[in-house]
Design an enzyme around this catalytic site. Structure first.
Site, PDB file in Angstrom:
ATOM      1  N   THR A 145      -3.829   4.262   0.835  1.00 15.42           N
ATOM      2  CA  THR A 145      -4.216   4.747   2.154  1.00 15.42           C
ATOM      3  C   THR A 145      -5.336   5.777   2.050  1.00 15.42           C
ATOM      4  O   THR A 145      -6.180   5.868   2.955  1.00 15.42           O
ATOM      5  CB  THR A 145      -2.994   5.346   2.875  1.00 15.42           C
ATOM      6  OG1 THR A 145      -1.945   4.373   2.870  1.00 15.42           O
ATOM      7  CG2 THR A 145      -3.310   5.703   4.311  1.00 15.42           C
ATOM      8  N   ILE A 156       0.835  -1.195   0.000  1.00 17.24           N
ATOM      9  CA  ILE A 156       0.000   0.000   0.000  1.00 17.24           C
ATOM     10  C   ILE A 156       0.872   1.249   0.000  1.00 17.24           C
ATOM     11  O   ILE A 156       1.977   1.252   0.549  1.00 17.24           O
ATOM     12  CB  ILE A 156      -0.973  -0.025   1.216  1.00 17.24           C
ATOM     13  CG1 ILE A 156      -2.067   1.025   1.074  1.00 17.24           C
ATOM     14  CG2 ILE A 156      -0.216   0.094   2.541  1.00 17.24           C
ATOM     15  CD1 ILE A 156      -3.235   0.825   2.043  1.00 17.24           C
ATOM     16  N   CYS A 157       0.378   2.281  -0.656  1.00 17.36           N
ATOM     17  CA  CYS A 157       1.030   3.592  -0.652  1.00 17.36           C
ATOM     18  C   CYS A 157      -0.065   4.631  -0.433  1.00 17.36           C
ATOM     19  O   CYS A 157      -1.061   4.346   0.235  1.00 17.36           O
ATOM     20  CB  CYS A 157       1.816   3.820  -1.942  1.00 17.36           C
ATOM     21  SG  CYS A 157       0.811   3.865  -3.445  1.00 17.36           S
ATOM     22  N   ALA A 158       0.068   5.802  -0.995  1.00 19.26           N
ATOM     23  CA  ALA A 158      -0.963   6.826  -0.825  1.00 19.26           C
ATOM     24  C   ALA A 158      -2.165   6.558  -1.721  1.00 19.26           C
ATOM     25  O   ALA A 158      -3.312   6.607  -1.274  1.00 19.26           O
ATOM     26  CB  ALA A 158      -0.394   8.212  -1.097  1.00 19.26           C
ATOM     27  N   GLY A 160      -1.873   4.156  -4.823  1.00 19.47           N
ATOM     28  CA  GLY A 160      -1.782   2.923  -5.600  1.00 19.47           C
ATOM     29  C   GLY A 160      -0.702   2.913  -6.660  1.00 19.47           C
ATOM     30  O   GLY A 160      -0.469   1.883  -7.286  1.00 19.47           O
TER      31      GLY A 160
END
Length: 112
Positions: free
Chosen positions: A97, A69-71, A73
């Site tokens: 996120t 996961i990141c901010a 995708g």
């Protein structure tokens, strides 16, 4: 002399599938930068910034599914591809996120 590009299909999951995998024991790997992780992350996520992921593969448990996961995708797709190439069962979390938070789920704050 030419070279060959080998594309790998990276699995992408939505927030509901991610939440289910998390409940079932998947490793949640957050690949954002330190300030982003500290500002708010999925509770229980392990932090390894994308730029350091390749050098930290040996420290990751091999076996459980890895949800990257990141901010939003974008970075998580790159991380999931790297992990998939290394033999991990990895998926990128679509919407990251931001989508997790917008779905009404809690975020944890603080450093790793």
């Amino acid at each position: 002399m030419g070279y060959q590009v080998r594309w790998i299909m990276v699995r992408e999951v939505d927030i509901e599938a991610f939440a289910a995998a998390r409940r079932e024991g998947a490793l949640v790997l957050d690949v954002r930068e330190a300030f982003e992780f500290a500002a708010g992350h999925v509770p229980g996520a392990r932090w390894v910034p994308l730029g350091m992921l390749a050098g930290n593969l040996a420290a990751l448990p091999f076996g459980p599914a890895v949800m990257v996961i990141c901010a939003s995708g974008n970075r998580s797709r790159i991380g999931a591809e790297l992990l998939t190439r290394a033999g991990f069962e990895a998926a990128s979390v679509r919407g990251g996120t931001i989508a997790w938070s917008l779905s009404g789920r809690d975020l944890a704050a603080g450093t790793a």
